[in-house]
Structure formats: structure tokens, C-alpha cells
Design an enzyme around this catalytic site. Sequence first.
Site, PDB file in Angstrom:
ATOM      1  CG  ASP A  32      67.036  20.001  55.060  1.00  0.00           C
ATOM      2  OD1 ASP A  32      68.082  20.019  55.723  1.00  0.00           O
ATOM      3  OD2 ASP A  32      66.623  20.972  54.406  1.00  0.00           O
ATOM      4  CG  PHE A  35      75.058  21.885  57.147  1.00  0.00           C
ATOM      5  CD1 PHE A  35      75.753  22.071  58.333  1.00  0.00           C
ATOM      6  CD2 PHE A  35      75.558  22.510  55.998  1.00  0.00           C
ATOM      7  CE1 PHE A  35      76.895  22.863  58.391  1.00  0.00           C
ATOM      8  CE2 PHE A  35      76.690  23.308  56.053  1.00  0.00           C
ATOM      9  CZ  PHE A  35      77.351  23.485  57.243  1.00  0.00           C
ATOM     10  CB  VAL A  58      71.239  15.054  48.650  1.00  0.00           C
ATOM     11  CG1 VAL A  58      69.832  15.479  49.007  1.00  0.00           C
ATOM     12  CG2 VAL A  58      72.220  16.215  48.756  1.00  0.00           C
ATOM     13  CG  ASN A  98      73.576  10.175  45.176  1.00  0.00           C
ATOM     14  OD1 ASN A  98      74.051   9.246  44.520  1.00  0.00           O
ATOM     15  ND2 ASN A  98      74.090  10.573  46.326  1.00  0.00           N
ATOM     16  CE1 TYR A 144      76.029  27.773  47.178  1.00  0.00           C
ATOM     17  CE2 TYR A 144      76.626  29.723  45.923  1.00  0.00           C
ATOM     18  CZ  TYR A 144      75.660  28.922  46.494  1.00  0.00           C
ATOM     19  OH  TYR A 144      74.331  29.271  46.386  1.00  0.00           O
ATOM     20  CB  THR A 174      66.734  34.867  47.359  1.00  0.00           C
ATOM     21  OG1 THR A 174      66.930  34.716  45.948  1.00  0.00           O
ATOM     22  CG2 THR A 174      65.252  34.753  47.674  1.00  0.00           C
TER      23      THR A 174
HETATM   24  P1  NAD Z   1      69.695  27.273  53.202  1.00  0.00           P
HETATM   25  O1  NAD Z   1      71.050  27.006  53.732  1.00  0.00           O
HETATM   26  O2  NAD Z   1      68.729  27.981  54.080  1.00  0.00           O
HETATM   27  O3  NAD Z   1      69.000  25.931  52.715  1.00  0.00           O
HETATM   28  C1  NAD Z   1      69.706  24.819  52.236  1.00  0.00           C
HETATM   29  C2  NAD Z   1      69.038  23.566  52.800  1.00  0.00           C
HETATM   30  O4  NAD Z   1      69.713  22.417  52.279  1.00  0.00           O
HETATM   31  C3  NAD Z   1      69.118  23.489  54.331  1.00  0.00           C
HETATM   32  O5  NAD Z   1      67.878  23.091  54.853  1.00  0.00           O
HETATM   33  C4  NAD Z   1      70.192  22.423  54.566  1.00  0.00           C
HETATM   34  O6  NAD Z   1      70.042  21.763  55.801  1.00  0.00           O
HETATM   35  C5  NAD Z   1      69.991  21.522  53.363  1.00  0.00           C
HETATM   36  N1  NAD Z   1      71.186  20.749  53.001  1.00  0.00           N
HETATM   37  C6  NAD Z   1      72.441  21.210  52.828  1.00  0.00           C
HETATM   38  N2  NAD Z   1      73.268  20.201  52.481  1.00  0.00           N
HETATM   39  C7  NAD Z   1      72.499  19.074  52.416  1.00  0.00           C
HETATM   40  C8  NAD Z   1      72.766  17.713  52.133  1.00  0.00           C
HETATM   41  N3  NAD Z   1      74.006  17.294  51.822  1.00  0.00           N
HETATM   42  N4  NAD Z   1      71.731  16.825  52.174  1.00  0.00           N
HETATM   43  C9  NAD Z   1      70.480  17.233  52.488  1.00  0.00           C
HETATM   44  N5  NAD Z   1      70.168  18.514  52.790  1.00  0.00           N
HETATM   45  C10 NAD Z   1      71.176  19.426  52.749  1.00  0.00           C
HETATM   46  O7  NAD Z   1      69.913  28.077  51.837  1.00  0.00           O
HETATM   47  P2  NAD Z   1      68.842  28.776  50.884  1.00  0.00           P
HETATM   48  O8  NAD Z   1      69.170  30.200  50.853  1.00  0.00           O
HETATM   49  O9  NAD Z   1      67.471  28.346  51.215  1.00  0.00           O
HETATM   50  O10 NAD Z   1      69.273  28.157  49.485  1.00  0.00           O
HETATM   51  C11 NAD Z   1      68.578  27.079  48.880  1.00  0.00           C
HETATM   52  C12 NAD Z   1      69.202  26.773  47.531  1.00  0.00           C
HETATM   53  O11 NAD Z   1      69.135  27.925  46.682  1.00  0.00           O
HETATM   54  C13 NAD Z   1      70.663  26.365  47.613  1.00  0.00           C
HETATM   55  O12 NAD Z   1      70.917  25.333  46.698  1.00  0.00           O
HETATM   56  C14 NAD Z   1      71.393  27.628  47.206  1.00  0.00           C
HETATM   57  O13 NAD Z   1      72.646  27.344  46.637  1.00  0.00           O
HETATM   58  C15 NAD Z   1      70.434  28.236  46.211  1.00  0.00           C
HETATM   59  N6  NAD Z   1      70.605  29.690  46.101  1.00  0.00           N
HETATM   60  C16 NAD Z   1      70.238  30.515  47.125  1.00  0.00           C
HETATM   61  C17 NAD Z   1      70.431  31.873  47.012  1.00  0.00           C
HETATM   62  C18 NAD Z   1      70.039  32.835  48.087  1.00  0.00           C
HETATM   63  O14 NAD Z   1      70.268  34.043  47.943  1.00  0.00           O
HETATM   64  N7  NAD Z   1      69.422  32.416  49.168  1.00  0.00           N
HETATM   65  C19 NAD Z   1      71.023  32.403  45.839  1.00  0.00           C
HETATM   66  C20 NAD Z   1      71.393  31.520  44.836  1.00  0.00           C
HETATM   67  C21 NAD Z   1      71.161  30.172  44.967  1.00  0.00           C
END
Ligand code: NAD
Length: 312
Positions: A32, A35, A58, A98, A144, A174
Site C-alpha cells: 500500500d 494514499f 503499484v 505491473n 475511475y 460497500t
Molecule cells: P480505499 O481508498 O479505502 O482503499 C484503497 C487502498 O489502495 C488504500 O489503502 C490506498 O492507500 C491504496 N492505494 C491507492 N492507490 C495506490 C497505489 N497507486 N499504490 C498502492 N496502494 C494504493 O477504498 P476501498 O473502498 O477499500 O476500495 C478498495 C478497492 O475496491 C478499490 O480498488 C475500489 O475501486 C474497489 N471498489 C470499492 C467499492 C466500495 O464501495 N468501497 C466499490 C467498488 C469497487
Amino acid sequence: MKRILITGGAGFIGSHLCERLLNEGNEVISVDNYFTGAKSNIVHLLDNPYFELIRHDVTMPFFIEVDEIYNMACPASPIHYQYNAIKTIKTSVMGVINILGLAKRIKAKILQASTSEVYGDPKIHPQPETYWGNVNPIGPRSCYDEGKRCAESLFVNYNEQNNVRIKIARIFNTYGPRMHPNDGRVVSNFIVQALNGKDITIYGDGSQTRSFQYVDDLVNGVIKLMETPDSITWPINIGNPDEFSIKELADKVIEITGSKSKITFEPLPADDPTQRKPDISKAKEILKWEPKIKLEEGLLKTIEYFKKTLSL
Ligand code: NAD
Ligand code: UDP
């Protein structure tokens, strides 16, 4: 014991996934860049010798040996993914290249956290996986939506060209403990506003709908998807089909918290989808999965979490 890499492991969903997979006896590595994630989301797991943290972005290549990869890294709330739109696209495109390259080299099975946003502002309701969506490619949500659509394309092509074993979860809205209190998403916003006695901000007239899934149900669903046979490579919707208008959600949060907050109406952001509800027939049939937690129950747990975190 499997060795499992979770990118975005310090985020809201990623942290729950780390916890569950560790509890099931696996070795888990979180990658992670923090961010939108936070060490506080995973600090309770650090005593486990089978849990490892790597601070890494990443969009830069990295090398590691694992059996499975859950690619969760990507900011998920509109204010966070729009903060640096180009970086969001890089995370979903360069980051995914990657991670897929890594999966190819080490022959790991890999799951992509895709999204209901690939359907954009959907004209078909509820949304089945066969729907191609209605996305504005140059709108404020495109970094996005289009990033995630490109990621799905990359996944499918790495599978077809390089035999990478892929899974694609189309995740619908979620919520649950460890959502970021300031990430602007509707459930966390309404709960934090209600607990602080501040106005509940509905964007638009509140008639737009979403279908809210509690995080434990989602974690069950993605783990079941990861466990499907290699022949299952197509996207699967993982969401709760119980659909609510945003006004109904506001009323529920006010009722459950017993808050004196008033509702105010603010302008609807551009391209905000008017309706969203998953068709989960495929998940039911293939994963033998469906969500179990009703909105009221999930909201109660989430409200308890925010009360503790905000010390209210
Ligand atoms: P979140 O923002 O809490 O978690 C995302 C995590 O990814 C964070 O810890 C962030 O620091 C890390 N991150 C972001 N960019 C990064 C990078 N370039 N390199 C390394 N780490 C990076 O969001 P979430 O709600 O936990 O979502 C997790 C995943 O599920 C995401 O891919 C999101 O698109 C997907 N998603 C979430 C939802 C939802 O409702 N929460 C719905 C659809 C899809
Ligand atoms: N929303 C709202 N008030 C808020 C935050 C969000 O009315 O304080 C609305 C938003 O305009 C959208 C819905 O709630 O119609 C869900 O927003 P969220 O950002 O949680 O998720 P997404 O739009 O990405 O599904």
C-alpha cells in the site's frame, strides 16, 4: 497455508480482507502507498507473524513470490479519485500492468477489484454483467470508470494471451467499519453528520438510488470468487440487490442514530448515476453466494464503529 498479496491492504476493504485471510491461516502481505489507507486499519494485525506490510506504489514494478493476488489498490471515493485524476488512471492501468506482469511471471491467481462504475449511469436496471454500460469517457468520474474498464480489458487479455488465471469482481457500493470518515461517500458522510448533529447533505433531490452491501458480505463473495475453477474468468457482480433512494438512506441513518440533524439539499455532482442495483444471478449460481446482512444491521455496526472512532 497460501501466501497471499493484497494491494491496497491498508484501505477500507483491503484491511477486512487481510484480517479474514489471516484468520483462515494464510500468510498475508499488504502492499500500500497509504494514499487513502491507514496503518490504523491494520495495526491490530501486526502481532501476527504471518502478516507483512510493504509501503509501495503499484504504479512502480515490484517482485515478490505469492500464490494469490487480490488487487484492491485504487482510491474509491469520488473526492479521492478525483484529487489526482491522472494518478488514478495510472493506478488502474500502469499498476494493473505491473501486477498482471507479476502474476504472469510467478503464475499466481489474481483477482481484480472492479466496480459497478463500469456500468456508468446505467440505462438497464438492475445491471447484469452482460450490460456494457453508459460511461462518459471525458466526465469527472471517467478517471475511475475508464481506468477500471481498461483494467478489466487488461485482465481479459493477459488471460487470453498469457494464460494468467484471472478473476474479476464487479463490486457495488460497500460500507462498514474502517471507511474513511472524510472520504465523502454517502454512508460515512451521513453517519458522521448525524452523530455530530450536523446537517445531512443530500446531493440532488435524493431520488437517485444505490444498493448498499456490508463489507463482510463482500469479503465472503470475493474469497468465493477467488476459489472458483480457472475456467471462470468473466466478471461477476458482487453486491446487495436491496435498493434504496439516498433520501431513504438519510431517513434511516437519522432514525437509527436518533439524531436531531436536519436534511439539506445540495447540487447533484455531474454524471452522478441515477440508479444502481446489481443483478446477482451469476454470483448466486456460480459462487453459491448472496449477501446476508440487511441495511439496518450493517448501519448499526458502522454507526458503533464511528461512535468509537470519533469518541462520541
Ligand atoms: P480505499 O481508498 O479505502 O482503499 C484503497 C487502498 O489502495 C488504500 O489503502 C490506498 O492507500 C491504496 N492505494 C491507492 N492507490 C495506490 C497505489 N497507486 N499504490 C498502492 N496502494 C494504493 O477504498 P476501498 O473502498 O477499500 O476500495 C478498495 C478497492 O475496491 C478499490 O480498488 C475500489 O475501486 C474497489 N471498489 C470499492 C467499492 C466500495 O464501495 N468501497 C466499490 C467498488 C469497487
Ligand atoms: N451523496 C449525497 N450526499 C453525500 C454524499 C453522497 O447525497 O454527502 C450521494 C451522491 O451524490 C450519490 C450517492 O450519494 O448519488 C452515493 O455517493 P457515493 O459517493 O457514496 O458513491 P457513488 O456515487 O460512487 O456510488
